[in-house]
Design an enzyme around this catalytic site. Structure first.
Site, PDB file in Angstrom:
ATOM      1  CG  ASP A  63     -17.297 -11.250   9.533  1.00 22.59           C
ATOM      2  OD1 ASP A  63     -16.067 -11.104   9.729  1.00 22.59           O
ATOM      3  OD2 ASP A  63     -18.158 -10.996  10.401  1.00 22.59           O
ATOM      4  CB  SER A 109       0.154  -2.170  12.386  1.00 25.32           C
ATOM      5  OG  SER A 109       0.282  -0.801  12.754  1.00 25.32           O
ATOM      6  CE1 TYR A 139      -5.177  -1.762  13.365  1.00 26.62           C
ATOM      7  CE2 TYR A 139      -3.225  -0.679  14.231  1.00 26.62           C
ATOM      8  CZ  TYR A 139      -3.942  -1.189  13.160  1.00 26.62           C
ATOM      9  OH  TYR A 139      -3.411  -1.123  11.889  1.00 26.62           O
ATOM     10  CE  LYS A 184      -3.521  -4.713  12.105  1.00 28.39           C
ATOM     11  NZ  LYS A 184      -3.757  -5.493  10.868  1.00 28.39           N
TER      12      LYS A 184
HETATM   13  P1  NAI Z   1      -9.360   0.160   4.822  1.00 32.27           P
HETATM   14  O1  NAI Z   1     -10.344   0.490   5.864  1.00 32.27           O
HETATM   15  O2  NAI Z   1      -9.227   1.024   3.612  1.00 32.27           O
HETATM   16  O3  NAI Z   1      -9.591  -1.337   4.310  1.00 32.27           O
HETATM   17  C1  NAI Z   1      -9.952  -2.387   5.157  1.00 32.27           C
HETATM   18  C2  NAI Z   1     -10.871  -3.309   4.380  1.00 32.27           C
HETATM   19  O4  NAI Z   1     -11.166  -4.447   5.198  1.00 32.27           O
HETATM   20  C3  NAI Z   1     -12.219  -2.644   4.036  1.00 32.27           C
HETATM   21  O5  NAI Z   1     -12.507  -2.812   2.661  1.00 32.27           O
HETATM   22  C4  NAI Z   1     -13.218  -3.386   4.908  1.00 32.27           C
HETATM   23  O6  NAI Z   1     -14.502  -3.503   4.323  1.00 32.27           O
HETATM   24  C5  NAI Z   1     -12.540  -4.731   5.067  1.00 32.27           C
HETATM   25  N1  NAI Z   1     -13.005  -5.449   6.249  1.00 32.27           N
HETATM   26  C6  NAI Z   1     -13.171  -4.959   7.505  1.00 32.27           C
HETATM   27  N2  NAI Z   1     -13.657  -5.900   8.306  1.00 32.27           N
HETATM   28  C7  NAI Z   1     -13.786  -7.027   7.560  1.00 32.27           C
HETATM   29  C8  NAI Z   1     -14.248  -8.333   7.835  1.00 32.27           C
HETATM   30  N3  NAI Z   1     -14.684  -8.671   9.052  1.00 32.27           N
HETATM   31  N4  NAI Z   1     -14.254  -9.237   6.829  1.00 32.27           N
HETATM   32  C9  NAI Z   1     -13.839  -8.894   5.585  1.00 32.27           C
HETATM   33  N5  NAI Z   1     -13.401  -7.669   5.272  1.00 32.27           N
HETATM   34  C10 NAI Z   1     -13.371  -6.750   6.247  1.00 32.27           C
HETATM   35  O7  NAI Z   1      -7.969   0.088   5.578  1.00 32.27           O
HETATM   36  P2  NAI Z   1      -6.484  -0.159   5.074  1.00 32.27           P
HETATM   37  O8  NAI Z   1      -5.694   0.984   5.539  1.00 32.27           O
HETATM   38  O9  NAI Z   1      -6.430  -0.556   3.660  1.00 32.27           O
HETATM   39  O10 NAI Z   1      -6.110  -1.400   6.010  1.00 32.27           O
HETATM   40  C11 NAI Z   1      -5.673  -2.653   5.531  1.00 32.27           C
HETATM   41  C12 NAI Z   1      -4.816  -3.292   6.600  1.00 32.27           C
HETATM   42  O11 NAI Z   1      -3.657  -2.496   6.810  1.00 32.27           O
HETATM   43  C13 NAI Z   1      -5.487  -3.435   7.964  1.00 32.27           C
HETATM   44  O12 NAI Z   1      -5.157  -4.682   8.520  1.00 32.27           O
HETATM   45  C14 NAI Z   1      -4.873  -2.311   8.759  1.00 32.27           C
HETATM   46  O13 NAI Z   1      -4.898  -2.564  10.124  1.00 32.27           O
HETATM   47  C15 NAI Z   1      -3.471  -2.295   8.191  1.00 32.27           C
HETATM   48  N6  NAI Z   1      -2.732  -1.075   8.421  1.00 32.27           N
HETATM   49  C16 NAI Z   1      -3.141   0.114   7.879  1.00 32.27           C
HETATM   50  C17 NAI Z   1      -2.425   1.261   8.098  1.00 32.27           C
HETATM   51  C18 NAI Z   1      -2.839   2.581   7.545  1.00 32.27           C
HETATM   52  O14 NAI Z   1      -2.234   3.597   7.904  1.00 32.27           O
HETATM   53  N7  NAI Z   1      -3.816   2.658   6.663  1.00 32.27           N
HETATM   54  C19 NAI Z   1      -1.206   1.246   8.927  1.00 32.27           C
HETATM   55  C20 NAI Z   1      -0.840  -0.054   9.421  1.00 32.27           C
HETATM   56  C21 NAI Z   1      -1.589  -1.161   9.176  1.00 32.27           C
END
Ligand code: NAI
Length: 252
Positions: free
Chosen positions: A62, A141, A154, A158
């Site tokens: 975490d 973001s 959020y 960010k």
């Molecule tokens: P996702 O939900 O597919 O992946 C996020 C990952 O982080 C998941 O595997 C989850 O298990 C892990 N996670 C969550 N809380 C955690 C914790 N406390 N400790 C360790 N791991 C943890 O989402 P995505 O889209 O790949 O997001 C990745 C990053 O990109 C995030 O920071 C998100 O805010 C950012 N982002 C995503 C956008 C989108 O449109 N998908 C747009 C802008 C930013």
């Protein structure tokens, strides 16, 4: 191979952007520690990298916990032989206004999205300093730069990531540590589907709206991954404190 001899930690490495970036870093020669709350999924990504001939380990953690961050770094240093790239990418979103957001939700969003990066840098910077430098990339973001609706914690978190990145770059540039943020627009991952659920909106309609930008589509995780590969590599050797936007032109 642009990342030979690089040893990278990727947080949120089992998710959409994190998985794609772990694969892309490994394809360029980096050894990767895939860190995620979801242990099985992290192991799956590490196994995928090894099956493709790359080098990877999985670490369940975490990122909001200091003890977990210290364990992640100790494990990565011991098993990869050091760490010179960190992609602080784990993140969560809550689609609520200030009025609707509980204090507990606010704190959790800041714990995962912001405190995690502070903790990682607190403990990795001395290691990078001793090794003569490194590259840290933080996932901000588009909403960290311009704001957005119904996501108060959020957007605030960010925005903090983007400005913390600049402050880190100022403090640790003299030690050869570069710190940049990558700022995606809507990217085709589980997070977008989760947002549709949270807002009780039809998923297809939500995704269609996400594609309404100059390039007329959402981004793919691999497209963010390539920006991170560049920031991790020595090709970006004079780039620090920057907020790189990867959003298909989602300016408005
Ligand atoms: P996702 O939900 O597919 O992946 C996020 C990952 O982080 C998941 O595997 C989850 O298990 C892990 N996670 C969550 N809380 C955690 C914790 N406390 N400790 C360790 N791991 C943890 O989402 P995505 O889209 O790949 O997001 C990745 C990053 O990109 C995030 O920071 C998100 O805010 C950012 N982002 C995503 C956008 C989108 O449109 N998908 C747009 C802008 C930013």
């Amino acid at each position: 191979m642009r990342l030979e001899n690089k040893k990278a930690i990727v947080t949120g490495g089992a998710g959409g952007i994190g998985r794609a970036t772990s694969l892309a870093l490994a394809a360029e020669g980096a050894a990767v520690a895939v860190v995620d709350l979801n242990a099985d999924a992290a192991e799956g990504v590490a196994a995928e990298i090894r099956a493709a001939g790359g080098s990877a380990i999985a670490i369940a953690a975490d990122v909001a916990s200091e003890a977990d961050i210290e364990r992640v770094i100790a494990t990565a240093v011991a098993e990869l032989g050091g760490v010179n790239v960190v992609f602080n990418n784990a993140g969560i979103i809550r689609r609520t206004t200030a009025v609707e957001t509980t204090v507990e939700e606010w704190d959790r969003v800041f714990g995962v999205n912001v405190r995690s990066i502070f903790l990682m840098c607190k403990h990795i910077v001395p290691i990078m300093e001793a090794a003569g430098g490194g590259s840290i990339i933080n996932t901000g973001s588009g909403w960290g730069l311009k704001g957005g609706g119904q996501a108060i914690s959020y957007c605030a978190s960010k925005g903090a990531v983007v400005n913390m990145t600049r402050a880190l770059a100022i403090d640790h540039g003299p030690a050869g540590i570069r710190v940049n943020s990558v700022n995606p627009g809507d990217v085709n991952t589980g997070m977008l589907r989760d947002e549709a659920r949270q807002l009780a909106q039809d998923t297809n309609a939500f995704l269609a709206e996400a594609a309404d930008r100059p390039l007329r589509r959402m981004g793919e995780p691999s497209e963010v991954a390539q920006a991170v590969v560049w920031l991790a590599s020595d090709d970006s050797s004079y780039v620090t404190g920057s907020a790189l936007v990867v959003d298909g032109g989602g300016i408005a």
